[in-house]
Design a protein around this motif. Structure first.
Motif, mmCIF file in Angstrom:
data_model
loop_
_atom_site.group_PDB
_atom_site.id
_atom_site.type_symbol
_atom_site.label_atom_id
_atom_site.label_comp_id
_atom_site.label_asym_id
_atom_site.label_seq_id
_atom_site.Cartn_x
_atom_site.Cartn_y
_atom_site.Cartn_z
ATOM 1 N N ARG A 5 0.633 -1.239 0.066
ATOM 2 C CA ARG A 5 0.138 -0.052 -0.194
ATOM 3 C C ARG A 5 0.828 1.358 -0.044
ATOM 4 O O ARG A 5 0.430 2.401 -0.134
ATOM 5 C CB ARG A 5 -0.760 0.025 1.253
ATOM 6 C CG ARG A 5 -2.181 -0.913 1.229
ATOM 7 C CD ARG A 5 -3.172 -0.434 0.385
ATOM 8 N NE ARG A 5 -4.085 -1.483 0.258
ATOM 9 C CZ ARG A 5 -5.523 -1.264 -0.291
ATOM 10 N NH1 ARG A 5 -5.632 -0.175 -0.767
ATOM 11 N NH2 ARG A 5 -6.316 -2.278 -0.389
ATOM 12 N N VAL A 6 2.235 1.033 0.272
ATOM 13 C CA VAL A 6 3.097 2.217 0.302
ATOM 14 C C VAL A 6 3.563 2.513 -1.327
ATOM 15 O O VAL A 6 4.330 1.750 -1.672
ATOM 16 C CB VAL A 6 4.298 2.190 1.137
ATOM 17 C CG1 VAL A 6 5.204 3.437 1.052
ATOM 18 C CG2 VAL A 6 3.561 1.970 2.674
ATOM 19 N N SER A 7 3.091 3.482 -1.904
ATOM 20 C CA SER A 7 3.626 3.677 -3.320
ATOM 21 C C SER A 7 4.710 4.285 -3.367
ATOM 22 O O SER A 7 5.295 4.901 -2.585
ATOM 23 C CB SER A 7 2.523 4.734 -3.979
ATOM 24 O OG SER A 7 2.223 5.883 -3.352
ATOM 25 N N ARG B 77 4.843 8.155 -2.505
ATOM 26 C CA ARG B 77 4.960 8.217 -0.803
ATOM 27 C C ARG B 77 6.558 8.139 -0.564
ATOM 28 O O ARG B 77 6.951 8.845 0.215
ATOM 29 C CB ARG B 77 4.192 7.442 0.033
ATOM 30 C CG ARG B 77 2.647 7.593 -0.407
ATOM 31 C CD ARG B 77 1.748 6.622 0.182
ATOM 32 N NE ARG B 77 1.568 7.044 1.679
ATOM 33 C CZ ARG B 77 0.976 6.303 2.537
ATOM 34 N NH1 ARG B 77 -0.056 5.502 2.236
ATOM 35 N NH2 ARG B 77 0.835 6.801 3.934
ATOM 36 N N TRP C 280 -2.904 -4.051 -6.811
ATOM 37 C CA TRP C 280 -2.164 -2.942 -6.151
ATOM 38 C C TRP C 280 -0.553 -3.147 -6.395
ATOM 39 O O TRP C 280 0.255 -2.326 -6.584
ATOM 40 C CB TRP C 280 -2.129 -3.067 -4.544
ATOM 41 C CG TRP C 280 -3.242 -2.127 -3.892
ATOM 42 C CD1 TRP C 280 -4.615 -2.297 -3.669
ATOM 43 C CD2 TRP C 280 -3.041 -0.687 -3.914
ATOM 44 N NE1 TRP C 280 -5.196 -1.211 -3.191
ATOM 45 C CE2 TRP C 280 -4.430 -0.188 -3.153
ATOM 46 C CE3 TRP C 280 -1.810 -0.060 -3.878
ATOM 47 C CZ2 TRP C 280 -4.599 0.838 -2.970
ATOM 48 C CZ3 TRP C 280 -2.177 1.397 -3.606
ATOM 49 C CH2 TRP C 280 -3.550 1.972 -3.216
ATOM 50 N N HIS D 58 5.809 0.189 -5.619
ATOM 51 C CA HIS D 58 5.189 -0.285 -4.337
ATOM 52 C C HIS D 58 6.627 -0.773 -3.380
ATOM 53 O O HIS D 58 7.520 -0.926 -4.035
ATOM 54 C CB HIS D 58 4.218 -1.051 -4.135
ATOM 55 C CG HIS D 58 4.437 -2.431 -4.457
ATOM 56 N ND1 HIS D 58 4.542 -2.735 -5.726
ATOM 57 C CD2 HIS D 58 4.858 -3.442 -3.965
ATOM 58 C CE1 HIS D 58 4.706 -4.014 -5.997
ATOM 59 N NE2 HIS D 58 4.922 -4.722 -4.966
ATOM 60 N N GLU E 57 -7.916 7.012 5.144
ATOM 61 C CA GLU E 57 -7.590 8.458 4.752
ATOM 62 C C GLU E 57 -6.021 8.426 4.658
ATOM 63 O O GLU E 57 -5.662 9.186 3.918
ATOM 64 C CB GLU E 57 -8.054 9.330 5.690
ATOM 65 C CG GLU E 57 -9.439 9.506 5.665
ATOM 66 C CD GLU E 57 -9.985 10.347 6.835
ATOM 67 O OE1 GLU E 57 -11.203 10.577 7.064
ATOM 68 O OE2 GLU E 57 -9.266 10.822 7.858
ATOM 69 N N GLU E 58 -5.209 7.496 5.369
ATOM 70 C CA GLU E 58 -3.865 7.777 5.175
ATOM 71 C C GLU E 58 -3.335 6.626 4.232
ATOM 72 O O GLU E 58 -1.920 6.257 4.132
ATOM 73 C CB GLU E 58 -3.155 7.333 6.375
ATOM 74 C CG GLU E 58 -3.533 8.582 7.638
ATOM 75 C CD GLU E 58 -3.142 9.851 7.105
ATOM 76 O OE1 GLU E 58 -2.197 9.763 6.505
ATOM 77 O OE2 GLU E 58 -3.761 10.751 7.435
ATOM 78 N N GLY E 59 -4.200 6.111 3.495
ATOM 79 C CA GLY E 59 -3.893 5.180 2.434
ATOM 80 C C GLY E 59 -3.546 3.506 2.715
ATOM 81 O O GLY E 59 -3.041 2.879 1.816
#
Length: 451
Positions: A234-236, A239, A283, A288, A354-356
């Protein structure tokens, strides 16, 4: 109401080229309006009033030259009214809009950093530090997207393997090959480890462990346990790029660093994963943090800083305690937490989204003090302890290994079964020394001859 001019794709490309050249020109010398306007006029070969207006807006928006952010300045110039308006006016009257007559390459500089990270003003600096050529840096950072497009194994930087999850389903392990892994280790130790994480983080942090995570929640009236799905995936890359920018690195250096530590999974491997988890597979098709890279845990912790801040504040609003170990979240406390448990779970899920991140509802648990409260495999009701079933199973395995030989108990085919059992005994010793001593005595009775 002001209407923004509309352009065709070709015209937008033309506008972007001029904005990029102007950004470089503005950054190539003294940061005062007269000097900036002079360089801008030289770039487009004209001296119109719109240039002075554009320069004044840029100087107002950036009191200091954004030497680490030429692309950001380019985007600003593209949308600041003077440039698109002069383009639209020229096109409407069949005149030629501004064009680039002279191109100046502006030097980039690292911005001041609050962390003691290495100073790399350019990608050349980064490449030299890593002992790479610029071409090799681009290759390992995968700037051309070979990883996701090629079918040739030797052109890939990662190996892929599906692993069964304990509670069903599969996860994809993305293991970097040795050269990229060594580069990632250097980035981890020389850059990422120097950036502080939130105080509530206990995973992948020196001096912290599942034991310290669990210890903060002992003796609670209620313990709430939440799990984040696909935490690394989930951390792209965007980011991660932002994290390196916050550390002070110029845009191009941040792009190179983020390329070195992120990955896009080829379609063939995503299809295999999609049969078990289609959402996770989708995803993984975008850049990522790969599960298997040494940099991913620490970078994921940094990417979750705002999540930790907000969830910590949520817990504190009801006199509760909050901590996180990797993707395991814990909130605990007294009667106020118990009474607000349903609301806390709901709000925590909303904050995570909201925080991804995404909370897995199937793994959410709200456990009162009358039941076994368990966090990261440890019981926390009165003190941190090993769950009784876990202790009993390990004791039985050790006893049978001592009586019937260790080979009879190595049902999972561990390559070094002795080290495996020794590690499990050491884990119990670290949590409960008395119970660990009992297991250690049995372990020492095992005959390892011939193993």
């Amino acid at each position: 109401m002001v209407t923004e001019p509309e352009f065709t794709a070709t015209e937008r490309g033309w506008l972007a080229e001029v904005a990029g050249a102007l950004a470089d020109a503005l950054l190539a010398g003294p940061w005062d309006v007269d000097s900036m306007a002079s360089r801008a006029s030289y770039t487009v070969g004209e001296n119109g009033r719109w240039i002075t207006e554009l320069v004044r807006l840029a100087h107002l928006a950036y009191p200091e030259p954004p030497t680490g952010s030429p692309r950001e300045l380019t985007r600003f110039l593209q949308v600041a009214p003077p440039l698109p308006n002069i383009f639209a006016a020229a096109l409407a009257s069949d005149r030629s809009p501004p064009v680039v007559h002279h191109r100046t390459v502006a030097p980039t500089r690292m911005e001041p950093s609050r962390c003691p990270v290495p100073v790399w003003h350019t990608t050349v600096d980064l490449a030299n530090h890593l002992g790479l050529t610029i071409g090799e840096l681009a290759w390992f950072a995968d700037v051309r997207g070979w990883e996701i497009r090629t079918r040739v194994e030797r052109l890939r930087h990662y190996r892929y393997r599906l692993l069964a999850k304990r509670h069903g389903g599969y996860r994809l392990l993305e293991s970097p090959k040795w050269q990229l892994r060594e580069i990632q280790r250097r980035i981890l130790h020389e850059v990422v480890d120097l950036i502080p994480v939130h105080e509530a983080v206990h995973g992948f942090r020196p001096g912290h462990s599942p034991l310290t995570h669990a210890a903060g929640h002992t003796g609670s009236r209620v313990a709430i346990r939440l799990d984040l799905e696909n935490f690394f995936g989930r951390v792209s890359a965007g980011r991660v790029w932002g994290l390196f920018r916050l550390a002070g690195y110029p845009e191009q250096v941040a792009y190179a660093l983020s390329g070195l530590v992120t990955n896009s999974v080829p379609a063939a491997f995503r299809r295999r994963l999609a049969t078990a988890n289609s959402a996770e597979a989708a995803w993984l098709g975008v850049p990522h943090l790969p599960q298997g890279a040494p940099t991913s845990p620490a970078l994921a912790n940094l990417a979750a800083y705002r999540l930790d801040q907000r969830l910590g504040g949520l817990a504190a609003s009801v006199d509760g305690r909050y901590s996180r170990y990797a993707d395991d979240i814990a909130i605990s406390g007294g009667p106020p937490v118990l009474h607000a448990a349903s609301r806390l779970v709901r709000l925590a899920g909303r904050i995570a989204a909201e925080e991804g991140f995404v909370v897995n509802p199937a793994k959410t648990a709200v456990v009162g003090s009358g039941s076994r409260q368990q966090l990261t495999g440890l019981v926390v009701n009165r003190r941190v302890n090993v769950p009784r079933p876990t202790f009993d199973r390990l004791k039985a395995t050790l006893h049978n290994a001592a009586v019937h030989g260790p080979a009879s108990q190595n049902r999972s085919g561990h390559g070094d079964f002795r080290a495996h059992l020794a590690g499990r005994v050491s884990w119990v010793e670290s949590v409960n020394p008395a119970k660990g001593a009992r297991l250690r005595r049995i372990f020492e009775q095992i005959d390892w001859t011939g193993i």
